[in-house]
Design an enzyme around this catalytic site. Structure first.
Site, PDB file in Angstrom:
ATOM      1  N   GLN A 119       0.828  -1.002   0.032  1.00  0.00           N
ATOM      2  CA  GLN A 119      -0.035   0.086  -0.056  1.00  0.00           C
ATOM      3  C   GLN A 119       1.149   1.266   0.186  1.00  0.00           C
ATOM      4  O   GLN A 119       2.061   1.066   0.476  1.00  0.00           O
ATOM      5  CB  GLN A 119      -0.996   0.149   1.096  1.00  0.00           C
ATOM      6  N   LEU A 121       0.900   3.876   1.709  1.00  0.00           N
ATOM      7  CA  LEU A 121       1.086   4.525   3.032  1.00  0.00           C
ATOM      8  C   LEU A 121       2.643   4.107   3.244  1.00  0.00           C
ATOM      9  O   LEU A 121       3.209   4.887   3.921  1.00  0.00           O
ATOM     10  CB  LEU A 121       0.044   4.165   4.024  1.00  0.00           C
ATOM     11  N   ASN A 122       2.732   2.969   3.267  1.00  0.00           N
ATOM     12  CA  ASN A 122       4.195   2.445   3.496  1.00  0.00           C
ATOM     13  C   ASN A 122       5.238   3.043   2.827  1.00  0.00           C
ATOM     14  O   ASN A 122       6.388   3.290   3.121  1.00  0.00           O
ATOM     15  CB  ASN A 122       4.124   0.939   3.708  1.00  0.00           C
ATOM     16  N   TYR A 232      -4.817   6.348  16.511  1.00  0.00           N
ATOM     17  CA  TYR A 232      -4.537   7.040  14.921  1.00  0.00           C
ATOM     18  C   TYR A 232      -3.988   8.237  15.151  1.00  0.00           C
ATOM     19  O   TYR A 232      -3.022   8.856  14.322  1.00  0.00           O
ATOM     20  CB  TYR A 232      -5.864   6.722  14.084  1.00  0.00           C
ATOM     21  N   ARG A 234      -1.988   9.628  17.215  1.00  0.00           N
ATOM     22  CA  ARG A 234      -0.356   9.567  17.657  1.00  0.00           C
ATOM     23  C   ARG A 234       0.395   9.001  16.463  1.00  0.00           C
ATOM     24  O   ARG A 234       1.337   9.578  16.223  1.00  0.00           O
ATOM     25  CB  ARG A 234      -0.263   8.722  18.968  1.00  0.00           C
ATOM     26  N   HIS A 399     -12.521   2.961  11.239  1.00  0.00           N
ATOM     27  CA  HIS A 399     -12.120   2.516  12.323  1.00  0.00           C
ATOM     28  C   HIS A 399     -12.960   2.609  13.670  1.00  0.00           C
ATOM     29  O   HIS A 399     -12.645   2.601  14.685  1.00  0.00           O
ATOM     30  CB  HIS A 399     -10.775   2.974  12.732  1.00  0.00           C
ATOM     31  N   HIS A 401     -16.009   2.495  16.468  1.00  0.00           N
ATOM     32  CA  HIS A 401     -16.878   1.585  17.127  1.00  0.00           C
ATOM     33  C   HIS A 401     -18.370   2.443  17.318  1.00  0.00           C
ATOM     34  O   HIS A 401     -18.426   3.420  17.281  1.00  0.00           O
ATOM     35  CB  HIS A 401     -16.321   1.509  18.342  1.00  0.00           C
ATOM     36  N   ASP A 419     -11.920  -0.595  27.503  1.00  0.00           N
ATOM     37  CA  ASP A 419     -12.563  -0.398  26.226  1.00  0.00           C
ATOM     38  C   ASP A 419     -11.909  -1.556  25.558  1.00  0.00           C
ATOM     39  O   ASP A 419     -10.667  -1.988  25.512  1.00  0.00           O
ATOM     40  CB  ASP A 419     -12.590   0.808  25.466  1.00  0.00           C
ATOM     41  N   ARG A 424      -6.706  -8.115  15.800  1.00  0.00           N
ATOM     42  CA  ARG A 424      -5.698  -7.940  14.528  1.00  0.00           C
ATOM     43  C   ARG A 424      -4.701  -8.915  14.478  1.00  0.00           C
ATOM     44  O   ARG A 424      -4.004  -8.944  15.733  1.00  0.00           O
ATOM     45  CB  ARG A 424      -5.210  -6.225  14.366  1.00  0.00           C
ATOM     46  N   HIS A 450     -18.304  -3.418  25.078  1.00  0.00           N
ATOM     47  CA  HIS A 450     -17.832  -2.336  25.845  1.00  0.00           C
ATOM     48  C   HIS A 450     -18.436  -2.009  27.158  1.00  0.00           C
ATOM     49  O   HIS A 450     -19.553  -2.637  27.269  1.00  0.00           O
ATOM     50  CB  HIS A 450     -17.972  -1.119  24.812  1.00  0.00           C
TER      51      HIS A 450
END
Length: 569
Positions: A119, A121-122, A232, A234, A399, A401, A419, A424, A450
């Site tokens: 991808q 991104l990398n 996400y 950070r 992403h 919930h 939470d 993954r 949750h």
């Protein structure tokens, strides 16, 4: 002006050189980096693998290559040892030799493929770090070496991102931050101002439809919160600080650190201030339960905030907890301050309310904190912001919930009300590398996983992303001016058809109890007459000794009286 490395000029490198062999945070960081790079150079050498699955051998070798040439670049400037320079030049030359011949990666993701990664991104990350390394050795290269590396590697990568995949370049998203930062930093490294301008102002050069300035302006709430949550968030700090430092050094007239009321500082402080007392970041939305303020991006942010914004005691405490600094002039400033401090207490950002949404209009999160005489911290977090996804922008921005009003509690050195975070696989080749497991779209996101309330055994918002994205909660009250009795309350409506919910959480410091009492009050109102069943899914944990009936009645009455007098009905 003569060419200088992007993030650490020659004069600054000489100052950092003074910490070699010292027991300062910077000295110890340099020792770790030297050992790591020397080991990698000796064991791996120059290896440019072909295509592979995300998280597989080839993926990780490409990743480790860019990590280590980036470290080697700064070590070359600081130690002046030519072995680090030679390693970078050989590695970049090896990639330049093969990059023009590569087809798109045969492994696929929901994002477009790169030539070396599954991808883009990398591939953005690879180019960003490789460009930083290149800038550290630029002054040692011949014109022929520069032309080969720039023409057959960096310029082809830029073209891939801004032309071939130009339709994704301007998307406002944490992946978009990496794209613009990579192109901008590479542009600076190879003296390509045209590419820098696209990275700064977007492909249309309008500063609104895309580019780094648009990302900073549109990605965060007015309080600096990022919709996908701290995990996400950070991840976005790394490209922000790497590109910002390069901008400040090459184009200081932009005033990047003051841009948009110093949004870089604001958004960094939100990540810092959501952390649990042990440094772990809360697992809102799809999040790892292991990510903490020791993340690379947070370490960068801590160093730069102390160096460029304010030299606060809390940032000193953060660095002391991290036991790490960024190898850069900002890290030197922070390391020296920690070394000079007489006493540094554990970090504590206090109680706070942070808004969510582009205009702060989509709920948010509240945090209550209490520190006792033993410097032991209790923290409670109540979430009622917007759904952490926006599927209309990008498939990667998915992403969120579905639950509102979930509660996380930290007490006695551990998280006791959790939470869920994500499900993954990490770096397991037969499981296609870093993919989310099927349960991530089923159990992990469901309300039953949750700390909140389920109705009729169903998940909030009918487990539908588009529905969830249209809803958000609201703050009912937040009061933290009295350490003896703090309170926060949020409300959600129609997350279940015909049901309104309000959750109020109090943190009460009562003399008879060793630790603060966490009081969780859930109010459910049916707006329709349909028969419904309710179930608490939170773990009930007592923070007090066992009470007899008389004591229990006494404290129930105390809570009732205190709540009404302090927060109203």
């Amino acid at each position: 002006m003569s060419y200088q490395p992007l993030l650490l000029n020659f004069e600054e490198a000489a100052e950092l050189r003074k910490d070699l062999g010292k027991e300062t945070l910077l000295g110890k960081k340099l020792a770790r980096d030297i050992a790591q790079v020397n080991s990698y150079m000796a064991e791996v050498g120059i290896e440019v693998p072909g295509h592979g699955e995300g998280g597989g051998y080839e993926h990780n070798r490409h990743k480790q290559n860019y990590i280590h040439i980036d470290l080697a670049g700064r070590l070359f400037l600081i130690t002046e040892e030519t072995k680090y320079r030679d390693y970078i030049v050989e590695m970049l030359t090896a990639y330049a030799n093969v990059y023009p011949t590569l087809e798109s990666n045969v492994s696929r993701d929901t994002n477009p493929p790169g030539k070396i990664f599954h991808q883009t991104l990398n591939e953005n990350m690879w180019m960003l770090y490789a460009s930083c390394a290149y800038s550290c050795v630029f002054h040692t290269l011949s014109d022929e070496q520069k032309q080969h590396i720039e023409t057959d590697l960096f310029k082809q990568m830029i073209d891939l991102f801004v032309v071939t995949y130009g339709h994704d370049f301007d998307i406002v998203h944490n992946h978009g931050l990496w794209a613009v930062a990579a192109v901008g930093i590479c542009g600076y490294a190879i003296n390509d101002q045209e590419s820098v301008d696209k990275a700064l102002y977007g492909l249309k050069l309008d500063k609104v439809s895309g580019g780094f300035l648009a990302q900073l302006d549109q990605l965060f709430s007015p309080d600096g919160y990022y919709m996908e949550g701290p995990y996400y968030h950070r991840f976005s700090l790394r490209p922000i600080y790497l590109f910002a430092e390069a901008i400040e050094r090459r184009q200081p007239e932009i005033g990047i650190y003051e841009f948009n009321d110093s949004v870089i500082k604001t958004t960094s402080y939100v990540v810092f201030s959501t952390a649990f007392p042990d440094g772990t970041l809360p697992a809102l939305n799809d999040s790892s339960k292991t990510i903490s303020i020791n993340d690379e991006g947070v370490i960068m942010a801590t160093s730069v905030c102390y160096h460029r914004y304010e030299q606060s005691e809390t940032l000193l405490s953060m660095a002391n907890h991290q036991q790490d600094v960024w190898v850069q002039s900002a890290g030197k400033t922070l390391s020296d301050a920690v070394d000079a401090a007489d006493e540094i207490k554990p970090f504590n950002w206090g109680s706070l309310y942070v808004t969510d949404g582009p205009k702060g209009e989509k709920g948010g999160l509240t945090i209550l904190r209490h520190r006792d005489a033993q410097d032991d911290d209790t923290m409670a977090l109540l979430w009622f912001g917007q759904h952490g996804s926006d599927h209309q922008y990008h498939s990667a921005l998915d992403h969120g919930h579905y639950d509102g009003l979930h509660l996380s509690v930290f007490n006695r050195g551990q998280e006791v009300l959790h939470d869920y975070g994500f499900g993954r696989w990490v770096n397991v080749e037969p499981k296609f590398g870093g993919r989310y497991i099927p349960e991530n779209k089923s159990y992990c996101k469901q309300t039953v996983a949750h700390n909140t309330v389920t109705v009729d055994q169903r998940t909030q918002n009918n487990f539908d992303t588009a529905t969830a994205e249209s809803r958000f909660g609201s703050k009912q009250f937040f009061k933290a001016d009295d350490a003896k009795l703090q309170g926060m309350s949020g409300k959600i409506s129609e997350y279940y058809d015909g049901v309104d919910m309000q959750r109020s959480v109090l943190l009460a410091d009562i003399e008879e109890f060793e630790k603060p009492l966490v009081i969780d009050v859930y109010r459910i109102k049916q707006t329709k007459s349909t028969l419904m069943t309710y179930q608490y899914t939170s773990l009930v944990r007592s923070f007090a000794p066992t009470l007899n009936t008389t004591q229990s009645l006494h404290y129930v009455q105390w809570v009732k009286t205190s709540v009404i007098s302090t927060f109203g009905t």
